[in-house]
Each structure stands twice: as C-alpha cells, then as structure tokens.
Design a protein around this motif. Structure first.
Motif, PDB file in Angstrom:
ATOM      1  N   ARG A 113       0.829  -1.213   0.000  1.00  0.00           N
ATOM      2  CA  ARG A 113       0.000   0.000   0.000  1.00  0.00           C
ATOM      3  C   ARG A 113       0.859   1.257   0.000  1.00  0.00           C
ATOM      4  O   ARG A 113       0.500   2.259  -0.617  1.00  0.00           O
ATOM      5  CB  ARG A 113      -0.962  -0.019   1.180  1.00  0.00           C
ATOM      6  N   LEU A 114       2.001   1.204   0.659  1.00  0.00           N
ATOM      7  CA  LEU A 114       2.963   2.311   0.611  1.00  0.00           C
ATOM      8  C   LEU A 114       3.428   2.519  -0.821  1.00  0.00           C
ATOM      9  O   LEU A 114       3.461   3.651  -1.321  1.00  0.00           O
ATOM     10  CB  LEU A 114       4.150   2.000   1.522  1.00  0.00           C
ATOM     11  N   ARG A 115       3.778   1.426  -1.499  1.00  0.00           N
ATOM     12  CA  ARG A 115       4.204   1.517  -2.906  1.00  0.00           C
ATOM     13  C   ARG A 115       3.077   2.074  -3.786  1.00  0.00           C
ATOM     14  O   ARG A 115       3.328   2.907  -4.652  1.00  0.00           O
ATOM     15  CB  ARG A 115       4.631   0.148  -3.416  1.00  0.00           C
ATOM     16  N   ASP A 116       1.852   1.597  -3.573  1.00  0.00           N
ATOM     17  CA  ASP A 116       0.709   2.099  -4.340  1.00  0.00           C
ATOM     18  C   ASP A 116       0.541   3.606  -4.153  1.00  0.00           C
ATOM     19  O   ASP A 116       0.297   4.339  -5.110  1.00  0.00           O
ATOM     20  CB  ASP A 116      -0.587   1.394  -3.920  1.00  0.00           C
ATOM     21  N   ASN A 117       0.691   4.064  -2.915  1.00  0.00           N
ATOM     22  CA  ASN A 117       0.584   5.493  -2.609  1.00  0.00           C
ATOM     23  C   ASN A 117       1.684   6.274  -3.326  1.00  0.00           C
ATOM     24  O   ASN A 117       1.435   7.354  -3.887  1.00  0.00           O
ATOM     25  CB  ASN A 117       0.652   5.689  -1.098  1.00  0.00           C
ATOM     26  N   ALA A 118       2.904   5.726  -3.343  1.00  0.00           N
ATOM     27  CA  ALA A 118       4.032   6.381  -4.009  1.00  0.00           C
ATOM     28  C   ALA A 118       3.799   6.483  -5.517  1.00  0.00           C
ATOM     29  O   ALA A 118       4.045   7.523  -6.131  1.00  0.00           O
ATOM     30  CB  ALA A 118       5.331   5.641  -3.708  1.00  0.00           C
ATOM     31  N   VAL A 119       3.309   5.415  -6.130  1.00  0.00           N
ATOM     32  CA  VAL A 119       3.016   5.423  -7.569  1.00  0.00           C
ATOM     33  C   VAL A 119       1.957   6.474  -7.885  1.00  0.00           C
ATOM     34  O   VAL A 119       2.066   7.217  -8.861  1.00  0.00           O
ATOM     35  CB  VAL A 119       2.560   4.027  -8.048  1.00  0.00           C
ATOM     36  N   ALA A 120       0.934   6.563  -7.054  1.00  0.00           N
ATOM     37  CA  ALA A 120      -0.136   7.540  -7.277  1.00  0.00           C
ATOM     38  C   ALA A 120       0.392   8.971  -7.260  1.00  0.00           C
ATOM     39  O   ALA A 120      -0.168   9.849  -7.928  1.00  0.00           O
ATOM     40  CB  ALA A 120      -1.230   7.373  -6.218  1.00  0.00           C
ATOM     41  N   LEU A 121       1.494   9.201  -6.545  1.00  0.00           N
ATOM     42  CA  LEU A 121       2.094  10.532  -6.493  1.00  0.00           C
ATOM     43  C   LEU A 121       3.152  10.741  -7.573  1.00  0.00           C
ATOM     44  O   LEU A 121       3.743  11.806  -7.662  1.00  0.00           O
ATOM     45  CB  LEU A 121       2.716  10.777  -5.117  1.00  0.00           C
ATOM     46  N   GLY A 122       3.431   9.700  -8.370  1.00  0.00           N
ATOM     47  CA  GLY A 122       4.437   9.808  -9.428  1.00  0.00           C
ATOM     48  C   GLY A 122       5.855   9.610  -8.942  1.00  0.00           C
ATOM     49  O   GLY A 122       6.806  10.042  -9.593  1.00  0.00           O
ATOM     50  N   ALA A 123       6.034   8.942  -7.836  1.00  0.00           N
ATOM     51  CA  ALA A 123       7.363   8.744  -7.246  1.00  0.00           C
ATOM     52  C   ALA A 123       8.128   7.629  -7.944  1.00  0.00           C
ATOM     53  O   ALA A 123       7.543   6.734  -8.552  1.00  0.00           O
ATOM     54  CB  ALA A 123       7.228   8.421  -5.762  1.00  0.00           C
ATOM     55  N   ASP A 124       9.443   7.694  -7.829  1.00  0.00           N
ATOM     56  CA  ASP A 124      10.330   6.637  -8.301  1.00  0.00           C
ATOM     57  C   ASP A 124      10.820   5.758  -7.162  1.00  0.00           C
ATOM     58  O   ASP A 124      11.268   4.634  -7.382  1.00  0.00           O
ATOM     59  CB  ASP A 124      11.551   7.239  -9.004  1.00  0.00           C
ATOM     60  N   ALA A 125      10.778   6.295  -5.936  1.00  0.00           N
ATOM     61  CA  ALA A 125      11.290   5.561  -4.783  1.00  0.00           C
ATOM     62  C   ALA A 125      10.693   6.135  -3.496  1.00  0.00           C
ATOM     63  O   ALA A 125      10.097   7.212  -3.506  1.00  0.00           O
ATOM     64  CB  ALA A 125      12.812   5.642  -4.727  1.00  0.00           C
ATOM     65  N   VAL A 126      10.894   5.383  -2.428  1.00  0.00           N
ATOM     66  CA  VAL A 126      10.530   5.843  -1.088  1.00  0.00           C
ATOM     67  C   VAL A 126      11.776   5.697  -0.223  1.00  0.00           C
ATOM     68  O   VAL A 126      12.373   4.614  -0.164  1.00  0.00           O
ATOM     69  CB  VAL A 126       9.372   5.023  -0.489  1.00  0.00           C
ATOM     70  N   VAL A 127      12.184   6.781   0.417  1.00  0.00           N
ATOM     71  CA  VAL A 127      13.336   6.757   1.316  1.00  0.00           C
ATOM     72  C   VAL A 127      12.854   6.896   2.760  1.00  0.00           C
ATOM     73  O   VAL A 127      11.735   7.324   3.017  1.00  0.00           O
ATOM     74  CB  VAL A 127      14.359   7.866   0.979  1.00  0.00           C
ATOM     75  N   MET A 128      13.733   6.525   3.680  1.00  0.00           N
ATOM     76  CA  MET A 128      13.456   6.641   5.124  1.00  0.00           C
ATOM     77  C   MET A 128      12.198   5.884   5.537  1.00  0.00           C
ATOM     78  O   MET A 128      11.439   6.331   6.402  1.00  0.00           O
ATOM     79  CB  MET A 128      13.367   8.111   5.540  1.00  0.00           C
ATOM     80  N   MET A 129      11.954   4.708   4.929  1.00  0.00           N
ATOM     81  CA  MET A 129      10.770   3.921   5.270  1.00  0.00           C
ATOM     82  C   MET A 129      10.916   3.374   6.687  1.00  0.00           C
ATOM     83  O   MET A 129      11.981   2.934   7.097  1.00  0.00           O
ATOM     84  CB  MET A 129      10.602   2.770   4.279  1.00  0.00           C
ATOM     85  N   ARG A 130       9.815   3.449   7.413  1.00  0.00           N
ATOM     86  CA  ARG A 130       9.746   2.945   8.777  1.00  0.00           C
ATOM     87  C   ARG A 130       8.432   2.213   8.985  1.00  0.00           C
ATOM     88  O   ARG A 130       7.486   2.390   8.219  1.00  0.00           O
ATOM     89  CB  ARG A 130       9.830   4.090   9.796  1.00  0.00           C
ATOM     90  N   PHE A 131       8.378   1.404  10.045  1.00  0.00           N
ATOM     91  CA  PHE A 131       7.152   0.719  10.440  1.00  0.00           C
ATOM     92  C   PHE A 131       6.723   1.213  11.809  1.00  0.00           C
ATOM     93  O   PHE A 131       7.549   1.551  12.651  1.00  0.00           O
ATOM     94  CB  PHE A 131       7.369  -0.800  10.575  1.00  0.00           C
ATOM     95  N   ASP A 132       5.436   1.167  12.022  1.00  0.00           N
ATOM     96  CA  ASP A 132       4.864   1.385  13.341  1.00  0.00           C
ATOM     97  C   ASP A 132       3.790   0.326  13.501  1.00  0.00           C
ATOM     98  O   ASP A 132       3.121  -0.029  12.528  1.00  0.00           O
ATOM     99  CB  ASP A 132       4.266   2.792  13.436  1.00  0.00           C
ATOM    100  N   SER A 133       3.625  -0.202  14.688  1.00  0.00           N
ATOM    101  CA  SER A 133       2.594  -1.220  14.900  1.00  0.00           C
ATOM    102  C   SER A 133       1.971  -1.043  16.271  1.00  0.00           C
ATOM    103  O   SER A 133       2.560  -0.440  17.169  1.00  0.00           O
ATOM    104  CB  SER A 133       3.177  -2.626  14.765  1.00  0.00           C
ATOM    105  N   ASP A 134       0.768  -1.581  16.396  1.00  0.00           N
ATOM    106  CA  ASP A 134       0.060  -1.500  17.667  1.00  0.00           C
ATOM    107  C   ASP A 134      -0.989  -2.595  17.717  1.00  0.00           C
ATOM    108  O   ASP A 134      -1.496  -3.026  16.684  1.00  0.00           O
ATOM    109  CB  ASP A 134      -0.607  -0.130  17.802  1.00  0.00           C
ATOM    110  N   SER A 135      -1.307  -3.045  18.905  1.00  0.00           N
ATOM    111  CA  SER A 135      -2.407  -3.982  19.113  1.00  0.00           C
ATOM    112  C   SER A 135      -3.655  -3.176  19.424  1.00  0.00           C
ATOM    113  O   SER A 135      -3.633  -2.317  20.311  1.00  0.00           O
ATOM    114  CB  SER A 135      -2.110  -4.921  20.286  1.00  0.00           C
TER     115      SER A 135
END
Length: 107
Positions: free
Chosen positions: A67-89
């Motif tokens: 979904r991150l990649r899909d969001n990046a494509v929708a914005l016309g991006a070539d890459a995503v830098v500084m990717m991080r995860f966050d999680s919670d129960s």
C-alpha cells in the motif's frame, strides 16, 4: 508496476539525485479467526513462539509495504526513502501496521 518502486530505510540512495514529493503511507489492520486466537491462548500457557501471530504480522507488513508503494506510484514517485514501520495492538489478536516514508522523484 508498483514492485519497481524502490523502498529503502536509508536517507540517501547512492548515485541518485532526487527531489522530495512528500510523505506516503501504507496502513492495514489484521486479525486471526477465533479458533486461531484460542490456539494462541493455549500456546501462551506453555510459552514459545506463537507462529500464527508471527504469520499475521508478516502478512500485515507485506500488505502495508504494498500500500505504501501504491501510494508512491499515485504521487508519481520513483522511490521511497526513510521507510519505517509502526505497529500496535488494537484488541487481542488484532494488529495494525503502518509503513511510512518519503516519496521521491529521480532527476
């Protein structure tokens, strides 16, 4: 197409110059069925890895990155830098995962 989007945890991509487009996100919330939750509860009595929850988190991570990649494509991006995860129960057996980073366009 979205598989071609480079996703990296680093700030700089060696040999590339780029301009920042903006932030991108991939979010998902996943849960296991009641039978798996009962099995996990029983496993917690004796200890050890609860493989169904490990699988749940791995699947959620993969969905969040897609979904991150899909969001990046929708914005016309070539890459995503500084990717991080966050999680919670949210509840027992229900996990939310957020993948986020900065979308960039190569010059």
């Amino acid at each position: 197409m979205t598989d071609k989007i480079l996703v990296t945890t680093t700030e700089h991509i060696p040999g590339q110059e780029y301009e920042i487009i903006g932030e991108v996100f991939g979010l998902t919330t996943q849960s296991k069925n009641i039978a798996k939750n009962i099995g996990a509860g029983l496993k917690s009595i004796v200890g050890g890895e609860i493989k169904d929850y490990t699988k749940l988190l791995a699947e959620a991570r993969d969905i969040a990155i897609q979904r991150l990649r899909d969001n990046a494509v929708a914005l016309g991006a070539d890459a995503v830098v500084m990717m991080r995860f966050d999680s919670d129960s949210i509840l027992d057996g229900m996990e939310t995962i957020a993948a986020y980073g900065t979308a960039v366009k190569f010059r």
